[in-house]
Design a protein around this motif. Structure first.
Motif, PDB file in Angstrom:
ATOM      1  N   GLY A 357       0.829  -1.191   0.000  1.00 34.51           N
ATOM      2  CA  GLY A 357       0.000   0.000   0.000  1.00 34.51           C
ATOM      3  C   GLY A 357       0.865   1.244   0.000  1.00 34.51           C
ATOM      4  N   SER A 358       0.227   2.395  -0.060  1.00 34.38           N
ATOM      5  CA  SER A 358       0.950   3.663  -0.043  1.00 34.38           C
ATOM      6  C   SER A 358       0.042   4.756   0.466  1.00 34.38           C
ATOM      7  N   ALA A 359       0.634   5.897   0.766  1.00 36.55           N
ATOM      8  CA  ALA A 359      -0.157   7.024   1.239  1.00 36.55           C
ATOM      9  C   ALA A 359      -1.113   7.528   0.163  1.00 36.55           C
ATOM     10  N   TYR A 360      -0.715   7.375  -1.098  1.00 35.41           N
ATOM     11  CA  TYR A 360      -1.577   7.846  -2.177  1.00 35.41           C
ATOM     12  C   TYR A 360      -2.841   7.006  -2.311  1.00 35.41           C
ATOM     13  N   ALA A 361      -2.873   5.824  -1.667  1.00 32.92           N
ATOM     14  CA  ALA A 361      -4.091   5.022  -1.665  1.00 32.92           C
ATOM     15  C   ALA A 361      -5.242   5.782  -1.015  1.00 32.92           C
ATOM     16  N   ALA A 362      -4.943   6.492   0.083  1.00 31.43           N
ATOM     17  CA  ALA A 362      -5.986   7.273   0.758  1.00 31.43           C
ATOM     18  C   ALA A 362      -6.500   8.384  -0.138  1.00 31.43           C
ATOM     19  N   LEU A 363      -5.598   9.032  -0.870  1.00 34.93           N
ATOM     20  CA  LEU A 363      -5.991  10.128  -1.764  1.00 34.93           C
ATOM     21  C   LEU A 363      -6.880   9.609  -2.891  1.00 34.93           C
ATOM     22  N   LEU A 364      -6.419   8.568  -3.575  1.00 31.99           N
ATOM     23  CA  LEU A 364      -7.202   8.045  -4.698  1.00 31.99           C
ATOM     24  C   LEU A 364      -8.510   7.436  -4.221  1.00 31.99           C
ATOM     25  N   GLY A 365      -8.460   6.702  -3.116  1.00 36.15           N
ATOM     26  CA  GLY A 365      -9.671   6.061  -2.616  1.00 36.15           C
ATOM     27  C   GLY A 365     -10.742   7.053  -2.221  1.00 36.15           C
ATOM     28  N   ILE A 366     -10.359   8.113  -1.530  1.00 36.99           N
ATOM     29  CA  ILE A 366     -11.365   9.083  -1.101  1.00 36.99           C
ATOM     30  C   ILE A 366     -11.890   9.876  -2.296  1.00 36.99           C
ATOM     31  N   LEU A 367     -11.057  10.067  -3.332  1.00 34.52           N
ATOM     32  CA  LEU A 367     -11.545  10.724  -4.548  1.00 34.52           C
ATOM     33  C   LEU A 367     -12.586   9.854  -5.250  1.00 34.52           C
ATOM     34  N   VAL A 368     -12.349   8.535  -5.265  1.00 29.89           N
ATOM     35  CA  VAL A 368     -13.334   7.634  -5.862  1.00 29.89           C
ATOM     36  C   VAL A 368     -14.662   7.726  -5.117  1.00 29.89           C
ATOM     37  N   LEU A 369     -14.611   7.628  -3.797  1.00 29.79           N
ATOM     38  CA  LEU A 369     -15.842   7.652  -3.010  1.00 29.79           C
ATOM     39  C   LEU A 369     -16.540   9.004  -3.085  1.00 29.79           C
ATOM     40  N   GLN A 370     -15.771  10.091  -3.046  1.00 28.95           N
ATOM     41  CA  GLN A 370     -16.378  11.421  -3.139  1.00 28.95           C
ATOM     42  C   GLN A 370     -16.980  11.641  -4.520  1.00 28.95           C
ATOM     43  N   SER A 371     -16.335  11.092  -5.549  1.00 33.10           N
ATOM     44  CA  SER A 371     -16.886  11.212  -6.900  1.00 33.10           C
ATOM     45  C   SER A 371     -18.210  10.467  -7.005  1.00 33.10           C
ATOM     46  N   ILE A 372     -18.259   9.270  -6.431  1.00 29.97           N
ATOM     47  CA  ILE A 372     -19.500   8.501  -6.459  1.00 29.97           C
ATOM     48  C   ILE A 372     -20.617   9.253  -5.730  1.00 29.97           C
ATOM     49  N   GLU A 373     -20.291   9.767  -4.551  1.00 28.70           N
ATOM     50  CA  GLU A 373     -21.305  10.486  -3.778  1.00 28.70           C
ATOM     51  C   GLU A 373     -21.792  11.725  -4.512  1.00 28.70           C
ATOM     52  N   SER A 374     -20.863  12.508  -5.047  1.00 25.48           N
ATOM     53  CA  SER A 374     -21.259  13.732  -5.752  1.00 25.48           C
ATOM     54  C   SER A 374     -22.065  13.425  -7.002  1.00 25.48           C
ATOM     55  N   GLY A 375     -21.628  12.386  -7.748  1.00 25.43           N
ATOM     56  CA  GLY A 375     -22.346  12.025  -8.962  1.00 25.43           C
ATOM     57  C   GLY A 375     -23.751  11.536  -8.687  1.00 25.43           C
ATOM     58  N   LEU A 376     -23.888  10.691  -7.669  1.00 23.20           N
ATOM     59  CA  LEU A 376     -25.216  10.188  -7.334  1.00 23.20           C
ATOM     60  C   LEU A 376     -26.112  11.299  -6.790  1.00 23.20           C
ATOM     61  N   ASN A 377     -25.518  12.253  -6.091  1.00 21.08           N
ATOM     62  CA  ASN A 377     -26.312  13.398  -5.623  1.00 21.08           C
ATOM     63  C   ASN A 377     -26.820  14.231  -6.804  1.00 21.08           C
ATOM     64  N   LEU A 378     -25.989  14.391  -7.824  1.00 21.72           N
ATOM     65  CA  LEU A 378     -26.430  15.117  -9.015  1.00 21.72           C
ATOM     66  C   LEU A 378     -27.564  14.387  -9.724  1.00 21.72           C
ATOM     67  N   MET A 379     -27.567  13.065  -9.613  1.00 26.56           N
ATOM     68  CA  MET A 379     -28.612  12.257 -10.238  1.00 26.56           C
ATOM     69  C   MET A 379     -29.843  12.118  -9.340  1.00 26.56           C
ATOM     70  N   ASN A 380     -29.791  12.764  -8.166  1.00 31.13           N
ATOM     71  CA  ASN A 380     -30.903  12.701  -7.200  1.00 31.13           C
ATOM     72  C   ASN A 380     -31.220  11.264  -6.772  1.00 31.13           C
ATOM     73  N   VAL A 381     -30.148  10.499  -6.565  1.00 35.86           N
ATOM     74  CA  VAL A 381     -30.300   9.116  -6.126  1.00 35.86           C
ATOM     75  C   VAL A 381     -30.331   9.075  -4.603  1.00 35.86           C
ATOM     76  N   ASP A 382     -31.151   8.234  -4.043  1.00 38.15           N
ATOM     77  CA  ASP A 382     -31.271   8.123  -2.589  1.00 38.15           C
ATOM     78  C   ASP A 382     -29.981   7.591  -1.974  1.00 38.15           C
ATOM     79  N   SER A 383     -29.811   7.855  -0.683  1.00 40.55           N
ATOM     80  CA  SER A 383     -28.592   7.449   0.012  1.00 40.55           C
ATOM     81  C   SER A 383     -28.441   5.939   0.091  1.00 40.55           C
ATOM     82  N   ASP A 384     -29.557   5.199   0.074  1.00 43.33           N
ATOM     83  CA  ASP A 384     -29.441   3.748   0.152  1.00 43.33           C
ATOM     84  C   ASP A 384     -28.714   3.190  -1.072  1.00 43.33           C
ATOM     85  N   VAL A 385     -28.957   3.793  -2.239  1.00 42.25           N
ATOM     86  CA  VAL A 385     -28.254   3.364  -3.446  1.00 42.25           C
ATOM     87  C   VAL A 385     -26.769   3.691  -3.335  1.00 42.25           C
TER      88      VAL A 385
END
Length: 414
Positions: A357-385
């Motif tokens: 592993g590496s420290a950049y794993a935290a950076l890339l991983g949180i960007l993936v999760l934040q991207s998913i959350e932001s994208g689903l929010n733009l699509m007005n998807v419920d939190s359960d999805v």
């Protein structure tokens, strides 16, 4: 003397374990060989991030607008800082399930000292980080001296510090003034254009200087140095990429102080892991604890430093999250903070089996999760999805890690 250096260089070039890439073809062949051997590195998460961004951009182009990217980077930073601590613990093959409740409890300690008791902000921050360090020390004692598995004591800590948070905030939430220095830092402080471009220049200069220094040292030792042209190309790509990103983010508000702090912590931790004895010991213990002990590594101290650092980073992330929300409540750190921080570290490429592993794993991983959350929010998807999608991405990341680990074992890469 010249003959000696030539013979050393010849030995360096002849030993397949020490062969250095000296041409673009060498880089391509070595990269393909690592992939075939199961050493995927960050390739899966980078490809995943590109695909996620492409899908959401196709649905809603504002997903990649400068304003959207600034917000994503800013709000990803507190949990990303917590995920950095998770990376350190996972490198040892351990886990800390209590980082969320620790972050909320430490934020509550800061809020009580600063807001309720009227002490200085710096005292509140120091007290919160000190509490985090004490928690990490207690975890290390339980693990090293008593032999309690990390899953057990961190699960107990999750419950205990959730209870402590409820006790400290028995009268309800505490509001953090928006004009306070911590809230301003986390929400409203951004680099000017001149400061941002100067920072990019410093980053590129530091990278280029470190690589040139490496070339000089290896040549002095008679070893094959890194390819100078490749170093210059990488420096140019780094400068061009950061420069363009700085321009694009500057269309909105630019680089936030909090985002820069997170990036700086990632770089510092990466250097500590790759360039220091402590980092080498961390990987050694995570790879094979008994072998590390026989090699003279202070295993107990390594565990202690990892758990303390994890808890301190959890405390820091909790403070910054509370500053962004300008409040600390009984729900602080108790919702999906644990899930997000651990998932970010694993999705970013840190192995659950330890040693990789590496420290950049935290950076890339949180960007993936934040991207998913932001994208689903733009699509007005419920939190359960969103939870279902995050769980699926986490399962996919662990599956890829397991398959890659099996490929590395079969190819003799460990």
């Amino acid at each position: 003397m010249t003959a000696t250096k030539e013979s050393v260089a010849a030995t360096d070039a002849a030993d397949e374990r020490l062969i250095r890439a000296v041409s673009p073809g060498d880089y391509l062949r070595q990269g393909w060989g690592r992939i075939r051997g199961g050493d995927l590195g960050m390739l899966p998460v980078v490809l995943g991030l590109v695909i996620i961004c492409a899908v959401f951009y196709a649905y809603e182009p504002t997903f990649l607008s400068s304003r959207s990217l600034v917000s994503m980077l800013l709000y990803a930073a507190p949990t990303g800082i917590i995920a950095l601590g998770i990376v350190v613990v996972l490198l040892l093959g351990e886990i800390d399930l209590s980082v969320g409740s620790v972050s909320g409890f430490c934020a509550a300690v800061m809020a009580v000292i600063v807001v309720d008791q009227g002490h200085s902000l710096w005292l509140g921050i120091a007290a919160a980080l000190g509490v985090g360090a004490l928690i990490g020390t207690a975890y290390a004692v339980l693990h090293v001296r008593v032999g309690v598995p990390s899953f057990v004591f961190s699960l107990a800590g999750l419950l205990a510090f959730e209870g402590a948070l409820l006790w400290v905030l028995a009268d309800g939430s505490i509001n953090i003034p928006r004009e306070s220095g911590l809230a301003q830092f986390a929400r409203n402080k951004f680099l000017t254009d001149a400061q941002a471009y100067a920072l990019v220049a410093v980053v590129v200069a530091c990278y280029l200087g470190s690589r040139l220094w490496t070339i000089r040292r290896r040549r002095a030792a008679g070893l094959t140095p890194p390819n100078l042209l490749a170093v210059l190309i990488k420096a140019a790509l780094l400068g061009g990429g950061l420069g363009w990103l700085t321009y694009y983010l500057g269309i909105a508000r630019g680089w936030g102080y909090l985002t820069v702090l997170f990036a700086a912590l990632v770089v510092v931790l990466d250097l500590l892991l790759r360039k220091t004895r402590w980092g080498r010991h961390l990987f050694a213990v995570g790879g094979n604890e008994e072998a590390a002990r026989r090699a003279g590594v202070r295993v107990g101290w390594t565990y202690c430093s990892a758990f303390v650092l994890c808890s301190v980073l959890a405390a820091l992330g909790g403070l910054l999250a509370a500053a962004q929300l300008t409040s600390v409540s009984q729900d602080s750190g108790t919702t999906d903070t644990n899930l997000t921080a651990i998932a970010a570290a694993v999705i970013g490429g840190t192995s659950l089996f330890g040693g990789r592993g590496s420290a950049y794993a935290a950076l890339l991983g949180i960007l993936v999760l934040q991207s998913i959350e932001s994208g689903l929010n733009l699509m007005n998807v419920d939190s359960d999805v969103r939870y279902i999608v995050t769980g699926g991405v986490l399962l996919l990341a662990v599956t890829i890690d397991s398959v890659a680990r099996r490929a590395r074992s079969s190819s003799g890469r460990g």
